[in-house]
Design a protein around this motif. Structure first.
Motif, PDB file in Angstrom:
ATOM      1  N   ALA A 131       0.807  -1.224   0.000  1.00 59.56           N
ATOM      2  CA  ALA A 131       0.000   0.000   0.000  1.00 59.56           C
ATOM      3  C   ALA A 131       0.842   1.278   0.000  1.00 59.56           C
ATOM      4  CB  ALA A 131      -0.937  -0.010   1.204  1.00 59.56           C
ATOM      5  N   GLY A 132       2.162   1.159   0.025  1.00 59.21           N
ATOM      6  CA  GLY A 132       2.997   2.361  -0.099  1.00 59.21           C
ATOM      7  C   GLY A 132       3.514   2.911   1.224  1.00 59.21           C
ATOM      8  N   TYR A 133       3.248   2.242   2.325  1.00 56.72           N
ATOM      9  CA  TYR A 133       3.787   2.693   3.607  1.00 56.72           C
ATOM     10  C   TYR A 133       3.986   1.528   4.557  1.00 56.72           C
ATOM     11  CZ  TYR A 133      -1.214   2.878   5.045  1.00 56.72           C
ATOM     12  OH  TYR A 133      -2.534   2.601   5.301  1.00 56.72           O
ATOM     13  N   LEU A 191       8.747  -8.040   3.288  1.00 55.03           N
ATOM     14  CA  LEU A 191       7.599  -7.242   3.720  1.00 55.03           C
ATOM     15  C   LEU A 191       7.544  -7.012   5.226  1.00 55.03           C
ATOM     16  CD1 LEU A 191       4.907  -8.783   1.351  1.00 55.03           C
ATOM     17  CD2 LEU A 191       5.941  -6.514   1.180  1.00 55.03           C
ATOM     18  N   SER A 192       8.497  -7.522   5.977  1.00 57.90           N
ATOM     19  CA  SER A 192       8.505  -7.252   7.421  1.00 57.90           C
ATOM     20  C   SER A 192       9.898  -7.532   7.968  1.00 57.90           C
ATOM     21  CB  SER A 192       7.476  -8.124   8.151  1.00 57.90           C
ATOM     22  OG  SER A 192       7.831  -9.478   8.038  1.00 57.90           O
ATOM     23  N   PRO A 218      13.078  -1.921  17.731  1.00 53.66           N
ATOM     24  CA  PRO A 218      11.891  -1.662  16.898  1.00 53.66           C
ATOM     25  C   PRO A 218      11.803  -2.716  15.785  1.00 53.66           C
ATOM     26  CG  PRO A 218      13.382   0.241  16.928  1.00 53.66           C
ATOM     27  CD  PRO A 218      14.096  -0.895  17.577  1.00 53.66           C
ATOM     28  N   PHE A 219      10.616  -2.955  15.302  1.00 52.75           N
ATOM     29  CA  PHE A 219      10.441  -3.875  14.171  1.00 52.75           C
ATOM     30  C   PHE A 219       9.490  -3.209  13.191  1.00 52.75           C
ATOM     31  CE2 PHE A 219       6.321  -5.691  15.730  1.00 52.75           C
ATOM     32  CZ  PHE A 219       6.388  -5.291  17.060  1.00 52.75           C
ATOM     33  N   LEU A 220       9.276  -3.823  12.054  1.00 47.96           N
ATOM     34  CA  LEU A 220       8.405  -3.148  11.088  1.00 47.96           C
ATOM     35  C   LEU A 220       7.697  -4.136  10.193  1.00 47.96           C
ATOM     36  CD1 LEU A 220       9.499  -2.556   7.828  1.00 47.96           C
ATOM     37  CD2 LEU A 220      11.368  -1.654   9.165  1.00 47.96           C
ATOM     38  N   GLN A 221       6.589  -3.695   9.661  1.00 38.42           N
ATOM     39  CA  GLN A 221       5.854  -4.491   8.690  1.00 38.42           C
ATOM     40  C   GLN A 221       5.279  -3.584   7.606  1.00 38.42           C
ATOM     41  OE1 GLN A 221       2.619  -5.091  12.054  1.00 38.42           O
ATOM     42  NE2 GLN A 221       2.022  -6.204  10.213  1.00 38.42           N
ATOM     43  N   ALA A 222       5.310  -4.071   6.377  1.00 37.89           N
ATOM     44  CA  ALA A 222       4.716  -3.328   5.270  1.00 37.89           C
ATOM     45  C   ALA A 222       3.198  -3.418   5.371  1.00 37.89           C
ATOM     46  CB  ALA A 222       5.177  -3.927   3.951  1.00 37.89           C
ATOM     47  N   ALA A 260       9.141   1.736  -3.055  1.00 35.67           N
ATOM     48  CA  ALA A 260       9.658   0.362  -3.159  1.00 35.67           C
ATOM     49  C   ALA A 260      11.155   0.263  -2.815  1.00 35.67           C
ATOM     50  CB  ALA A 260       9.366  -0.199  -4.540  1.00 35.67           C
ATOM     51  N   PRO A 261      12.023   1.174  -3.328  1.00 35.70           N
ATOM     52  CA  PRO A 261      13.444   1.062  -2.951  1.00 35.70           C
ATOM     53  C   PRO A 261      13.665   1.263  -1.448  1.00 35.70           C
ATOM     54  CG  PRO A 261      13.171   2.520  -4.849  1.00 35.70           C
ATOM     55  CD  PRO A 261      11.803   2.205  -4.343  1.00 35.70           C
ATOM     56  N   GLU A 262      12.888   2.201  -0.854  1.00 34.42           N
ATOM     57  CA  GLU A 262      13.022   2.446   0.584  1.00 34.42           C
ATOM     58  C   GLU A 262      12.544   1.221   1.385  1.00 34.42           C
ATOM     59  OE1 GLU A 262      14.497   4.401   2.398  1.00 34.42           O
ATOM     60  OE2 GLU A 262      13.426   4.772   4.282  1.00 34.42           O
ATOM     61  N   LEU A 263      11.464   0.592   0.925  1.00 33.80           N
ATOM     62  CA  LEU A 263      10.983  -0.614   1.605  1.00 33.80           C
ATOM     63  C   LEU A 263      12.074  -1.692   1.592  1.00 33.80           C
ATOM     64  CD1 LEU A 263       8.670  -2.272   2.910  1.00 33.80           C
ATOM     65  CD2 LEU A 263       8.027  -2.982   0.606  1.00 33.80           C
ATOM     66  N   LYS A 264      12.722  -1.823   0.450  1.00 35.99           N
ATOM     67  CA  LYS A 264      13.777  -2.837   0.332  1.00 35.99           C
ATOM     68  C   LYS A 264      14.931  -2.507   1.291  1.00 35.99           C
ATOM     69  CE  LYS A 264      16.562  -5.277  -2.980  1.00 35.99           C
ATOM     70  NZ  LYS A 264      17.338  -5.168  -4.173  1.00 35.99           N
TER      71      LYS A 264
END
Ligand SMILES: Cc1cc2nc3c(=O)[nH]c(=O)nc-3n(C[C@H](O)[C@H](O)[C@H](O)COP(=O)(O)OP(=O)(O)OC[C@H]3O[C@@H](n4cnc5c(N)ncnc54)[C@H](O)[C@@H]3O)c2cc1C
Length: 382
Positions: A168-170, A250-251, A287-291, A233-237
């Motif tokens: 979804a872009g964030y 994705l996480s 901290p952790f993260l998920q798309a 997308a590049p930042e997510l990667k």
């Protein structure tokens, strides 16, 4: 309690919350249920927070014997911060629980010998009277297969070939902190509150959740925060590539954030967040993260195979409804199998109800994301 005579055995693919809700409910109905889960052992109880919704509370009460009031933390107000750290509060009663507390209640209810961990399902094939589940070289025939293998579902396409979720872009950065590790003044200012900060294309929220073993004793709870941040997308990667250089997609679980990504998060917190919330990010060790994903299906049933939980609809977390949706899938199936005149009628009624509900929650999540400025229409459509 007896269900329909032509459904006696049930196989559940995936033993997280959706799989467990179904396994517990259908066992209660008198069916012979087995769960296959590819992961080994029980996840630890550092699970992130979940807003306790009525369906989950009902499920815990009705089927597990766990009193949801005893394992959840009450909030009485919503608190809205402005950038300068001031806030206004408005009354709103809710209860907060953790993923780990729900998981434990469900696992403790299901007979241990029915949960087969460390056993990935390698194939699922429909049969005229049900389905065959292939595990560890063996074929297990069942009258009903529950597909609960999550958002990256391997078996979704058997039911809904067009339902794969999209980014979804964030992302949501997340953190969990022991209450005892927070400065007293900060803990007090956030206690009893569901706190929010809405900034420019960003939202931060936080609340207390139970601590170890579901304890809700003040001083032994945990602070849970979630911070939505746009990422192309590049930042997510970049941010989901761990400290050892491995890409996670994705996480990213706790403990693996790359040092430069963690430093960037702290810098962003300093420039973006009100003081009390900035402090939370600074007090978080891992901290952790998920798309954030959008996933919508147009079918949830094929013969005797049902698509449930995140394998069906992946909804934005702003709805606070993902876990509730998984519980509702199971509760609806429980009632349909108990009341309908035939298995086919029950499964059809279940699909009609759950498709309508999932579609509505999915749309609500997308529109909440837009309202926060967190994704453009093109990215989030579908
Ligand atoms: C980090 C995180 C934070 C979340 N926070 C919230 C929140 O705050 N509020 C909320 O309401 N919801 C939240 N959710 C979502 C919520 O947990 C899920 O919507 C809910 O648990 C239902 O998920 P599920 O069981 O359908 O899928 P999942 O939890 O993804 O589980 C799928 C399971 O299937 C197993 N599996 C996959 N393939 C196979 C296979 N081939 N064979 C056997 N097993 C397999 C996986 O190992 C996994 O255990 C969060 C999810 C995550 C991951």
């Amino acid at each position: 309690m007896t269900a329909l005579p032509d459904i006696a055995t049930v196989g559940v693919v995936g033993g997280s919350l959706a799989g467990l809700f179904h396994a517990v409910a259908l066992t209660e109905l008198g069916l012979d249920v087995d769960v296959w889960e590819r992961a080994t052992g029980r996840p630890d109880d550092r699970g992130a927070g979940i807003v306790l919704q009525p369906g989950v509370a009902w499920f815990l009460n009705e089927f597990t014997g766990v009193d949801p009031e005893r394992v959840s933390v009450p909030v009485t107000h919503r608190q809205f911060f402005t950038k300068d750290g001031n806030s206004r509060v408005t009354p709103m009663r809710q209860r907060m629980i953790s993923w780990g507390t729900i998981y434990k209640a469900l696992r403790d209810t299901l007979p241990a010998e029915r949960y087969h961990d460390g056993q990935p399902v390698t194939a699922l094939t429909p049969t005229p009277a049900g389905a065959t589940i292939h595990v560890d070289g063996a074929a297990q025939p069942v009258d009903l297969a529950i597909i609960a293998d999550g958002s990256a579902s391997r078996f979704r396409a058997l039911v809904a070939p067009d339902g794969a979720p999209r980014y979804a872009g964030y992302v949501a950065y997340r953190g969990v902190i022991d209450e005892a590790d927070l400065p007293q003044e900060l803990a007090t200012s956030l206690g009893d509150r569901f706190s929010f900060y809405d900034g420019d294309r960003t939202q931060f929220l936080c609340y207390f959740i139970p601590g170890d073993f579901g304890t809700t004793i003040t001083g032994h709870c945990r602070m849970n925060w979630v911070w939505y941040v746009p990422a192309d997308a590049p930042e997510l990667k970049r941010i989901t590539t761990d400290r050892n250089g491995s890409a996670h997609g994705l996480s990213l679980p706790p403990g693996l954030l790359a040092p430069e990504v963690h430093a960037g998060l702290l810098a962003r917190a300093r420039s973006t967040l009100p003081e009390p919330l900035r402090q939370l990010v600074e007090h978080t060790g891992d901290p952790f993260l998920q798309a954030i994903l959008d996933g919508r299906v147009t079918r949830m049933r094929s013969g005797r195979m049902l698509l449930t939980g995140d394998a069906a609809f992946v909804v934005r977390p702003h709805t606070a409804a993902s876990t509730e949706k998984a519980a509702a899938d199971a509760i609806t199936l429980f009632h349909a199998l108990r009341q309908a005149p035939s298995a086919d009628a029950a499964l059809q009624a279940w699909e009609d109800l759950r498709l309508a509900a999932g579609t509505a929650i999915h749309s609500q999540g997308v529109s909440l994301g837009h309202r926060l400025g967190l994704s453009d229409l093109e990215t989030a459509a579908g």
